[in-house]
Design a protein around this motif. Structure first.
Motif, short mmCIF file in Angstrom:
data_model
loop_
_atom_site.label_atom_id
_atom_site.label_comp_id
_atom_site.label_asym_id
_atom_site.label_seq_id
_atom_site.Cartn_x
_atom_site.Cartn_y
_atom_site.Cartn_z
N ASP A 88 33.74 6.11 -12.25
CA ASP A 88 34.96 6.23 -13.05
C ASP A 88 36.21 6.29 -12.18
O ASP A 88 37.23 6.89 -12.57
CB ASP A 88 34.91 7.46 -13.97
N ALA A 89 36.16 5.70 -10.98
CA ALA A 89 37.34 5.65 -10.11
C ALA A 89 37.51 4.24 -9.57
O ALA A 89 36.56 3.44 -9.54
CB ALA A 89 37.20 6.64 -8.95
N ASP A 90 38.73 3.95 -9.15
CA ASP A 90 39.03 2.65 -8.54
C ASP A 90 39.04 2.73 -7.02
O ASP A 90 39.07 1.69 -6.35
CB ASP A 90 40.40 2.16 -9.02
N LEU A 91 39.04 3.95 -6.49
CA LEU A 91 39.15 4.15 -5.05
C LEU A 91 38.55 5.50 -4.69
O LEU A 91 38.76 6.48 -5.40
CB LEU A 91 40.63 4.12 -4.63
N VAL A 92 37.82 5.53 -3.57
CA VAL A 92 37.36 6.79 -2.98
C VAL A 92 38.01 6.93 -1.61
O VAL A 92 37.97 6.00 -0.80
CB VAL A 92 35.83 6.83 -2.83
N VAL A 93 38.63 8.07 -1.37
CA VAL A 93 39.17 8.40 -0.05
C VAL A 93 38.28 9.48 0.54
O VAL A 93 38.15 10.58 -0.02
CB VAL A 93 40.63 8.86 -0.12
N HIS A 94 37.67 9.16 1.67
CA HIS A 94 36.63 10.00 2.24
C HIS A 94 37.19 10.83 3.39
O HIS A 94 37.49 10.30 4.46
CB HIS A 94 35.47 9.12 2.71
N CYS A 95 37.35 12.14 3.16
CA CYS A 95 37.92 13.06 4.15
C CYS A 95 37.02 14.27 4.32
O CYS A 95 37.48 15.41 4.29
CB CYS A 95 39.31 13.52 3.71
N SER A 96 35.72 14.04 4.50
CA SER A 96 34.77 15.15 4.49
C SER A 96 34.55 15.79 5.86
O SER A 96 33.76 16.73 5.97
CB SER A 96 33.43 14.70 3.91
N GLY A 97 35.20 15.28 6.92
CA GLY A 97 35.03 15.90 8.23
C GLY A 97 33.59 15.84 8.70
O GLY A 97 32.97 14.78 8.77
N MET A 98 33.01 17.02 9.01
CA MET A 98 31.62 17.06 9.45
C MET A 98 30.67 16.51 8.41
O MET A 98 29.58 16.04 8.74
CB MET A 98 31.23 18.51 9.78
N GLY A 99 31.07 16.53 7.15
CA GLY A 99 30.21 16.01 6.09
C GLY A 99 29.92 14.53 6.20
O GLY A 99 29.00 14.02 5.55
N ALA A 100 30.69 13.81 7.03
CA ALA A 100 30.45 12.38 7.20
C ALA A 100 29.07 12.09 7.79
O ALA A 100 28.53 11.00 7.59
CB ALA A 100 31.53 11.76 8.09
N ARG A 101 28.51 13.05 8.50
CA ARG A 101 27.17 12.83 9.05
C ARG A 101 26.16 12.57 7.94
O ARG A 101 25.27 11.72 8.08
CB ARG A 101 26.74 14.03 9.89
N THR A 102 26.27 13.30 6.84
CA THR A 102 25.31 13.14 5.75
C THR A 102 25.80 12.16 4.69
O THR A 102 25.02 11.37 4.16
CB THR A 102 24.99 14.49 5.10
N LEU A 103 27.10 12.18 4.39
CA LEU A 103 27.60 11.33 3.32
C LEU A 103 27.56 9.85 3.68
O LEU A 103 27.28 9.00 2.82
CB LEU A 103 29.03 11.72 2.95
N VAL A 104 27.87 9.52 4.93
CA VAL A 104 27.86 8.10 5.32
C VAL A 104 26.99 7.84 6.54
O VAL A 104 27.02 6.75 7.12
CB VAL A 104 29.30 7.59 5.58
N GLY A 105 26.21 8.84 6.95
CA GLY A 105 25.28 8.65 8.06
C GLY A 105 25.94 8.42 9.40
O GLY A 105 25.36 7.77 10.28
N ASP A 106 27.14 8.96 9.59
CA ASP A 106 27.87 8.74 10.84
C ASP A 106 27.50 9.83 11.85
O ASP A 106 28.11 10.90 11.89
CB ASP A 106 29.37 8.74 10.58
N THR A 107 26.51 9.54 12.67
CA THR A 107 26.05 10.53 13.65
C THR A 107 26.94 10.59 14.88
O THR A 107 26.70 11.41 15.78
CB THR A 107 24.61 10.23 14.08
N THR A 108 27.98 9.76 14.94
CA THR A 108 28.95 9.90 16.03
C THR A 108 29.88 11.09 15.79
O THR A 108 30.62 11.49 16.69
CB THR A 108 29.79 8.63 16.23
N VAL A 109 29.88 11.63 14.57
CA VAL A 109 30.65 12.84 14.29
C VAL A 109 29.84 14.04 14.78
O VAL A 109 28.70 14.25 14.35
CB VAL A 109 30.93 12.99 12.78
#
Length: 319
Positions: free
Chosen positions: A165-186
């Motif tokens: 139900d959104a047109d855009l997601v802005v992702h500002c989760s900090g350390m949460g990026a490791r799990t939310l987007v699998g970014d293990t460089t964080v």
């Protein structure tokens, strides 16, 4: 909420809230999702003095930092709660090279001999924004609400789920990026600070190359924040008593007036570090709308916040 364009911001620290405000100013309807109140965010613990720390790339950090400096200076002049301009002194034992961040600050001058504590031959004087986060962050969240931004306490398990139900997601989760987007460089960079009573100090003082470890003293309205540590890869946010005592020794070394200050508490938090700040857009997929990522600010969350938020808003409005 007004407008037809719907944005969801994931994260309610300084990055998420500044992005939410900028999007609302551009006419977006905005919801902010976070699984904890702003008082539980890493931003809330920050010493929050403008000074680029553990963030890259340098050219973009300088640009984001310059624009954030301008915005925070405006807020200080307008009397925004918790934001002030603070005279600062950075100490050096040898003559410093030109500082790459100085262009963002404006006037930077050599410290006079009478302005230096014992043991130091050189220093730089300048004024930068200081943001008292326990005052400012709740105010910013309330200000977001006054502007029609909805803050929702909810655990986000995926950006697909957040973007329904959104047109855009802005992702500002900090350390949460490791799990939310699998970014293990964080990775975490643990920072420990000590809060003490303020014996009447009005100037921030720091020595990034103190022999015992980095040392900084940031006076606020009713206390001083003393730091600090940059503990790479440490996940434990429990304050270490030995580290706290070492911080006190270093800070009393650079500001002797702190010797009789009462210790109020020891605090620690995890800075979300990354080789470079991730600020980029991803196109929509079959399961979610467009995503703009804004995370990995290291120890520069407040320093880069509004400059990054400007770029997020520009990306949001791009065709």
């Amino acid at each position: 909420m007004g407008g037809n364009r719907r944005a969801v911001v994931v994260g309610a620290g300084i990055a998420g809230l500044s992005c939410a405000v900028r999007l609302r100013e551009r006419g977006w309807s905005v919801r902010v999702l976070a699984d904890a109140p702003v008082e539980a965010s890493t931003s809330h613990l920050a010493a929050a003095v403008w000074f680029p720390t553990r963030a890259g790339p340098r050219d973009k950090v300088l640009d984001w930092g310059r624009r954030t400096f301008t915005e925070l200076a405006r807020q200080a002049a307008d009397g925004v709660p918790g934001v002030v301009m603070r005279e600062s002194l950075t100490l050096y034992r040898t003559e410093p090279e030109p500082q790459w961040w100085a262009d963002a600050v404006g006037e930077v001058r050599p410290a006079r001999p009478g302005e230096l504590p014992p043991g130091y031959a050189h220093g730089l004087r300048f004024a930068v924004p200081l943001v008292e986060m326990p005052v400012h962050l709740p105010w910013l969240a309330a200000e977001a609400g006054r502007r029609g931004i909805v803050l929702e306490r909810r655990r986000v398990t995926s950006l697909d789920e957040a973007g329904r139900d959104a047109d855009l997601v802005v992702h500002c989760s900090g350390m949460g990026a490791r799990t939310l987007v699998g970014d293990t460089t964080v990775t975490p960079v643990r920072g420990q600070i000590v809060r003490v009573t303020n014996p009447g100090l009005t100037m921030s003082v720091r020595d990034e190359a103190h022999p015992g470890g980095r040392a900084y003293v940031h006076p606020r309205a009713h206390d001083c924040v003393l730091g600090g540590t940059l503990d790479d890869g440490v996940w434990d946010a429990t304050p270490d008593p030995a580290a706290g005592e070492a911080i006190l020794r270093r800070c009393r070394d650079i500001v002797p007036a702190l010797r009789d200050a009462e210790v109020l508490e020891h605090l620690a938090g995890l800075r979300p570090a990354r080789p470079e700040v991730r600020l980029e857009a991803e196109p929509a997929t079959a399961t979610r709308p467009r995503v703009i990522h804004d995370y990995g600010h290291g120890g520069s969350g407040i320093t880069l916040s509004w400059g990054c938020a400007d770029d997020v808003a520009d990306l949001a409005d791009a065709p």
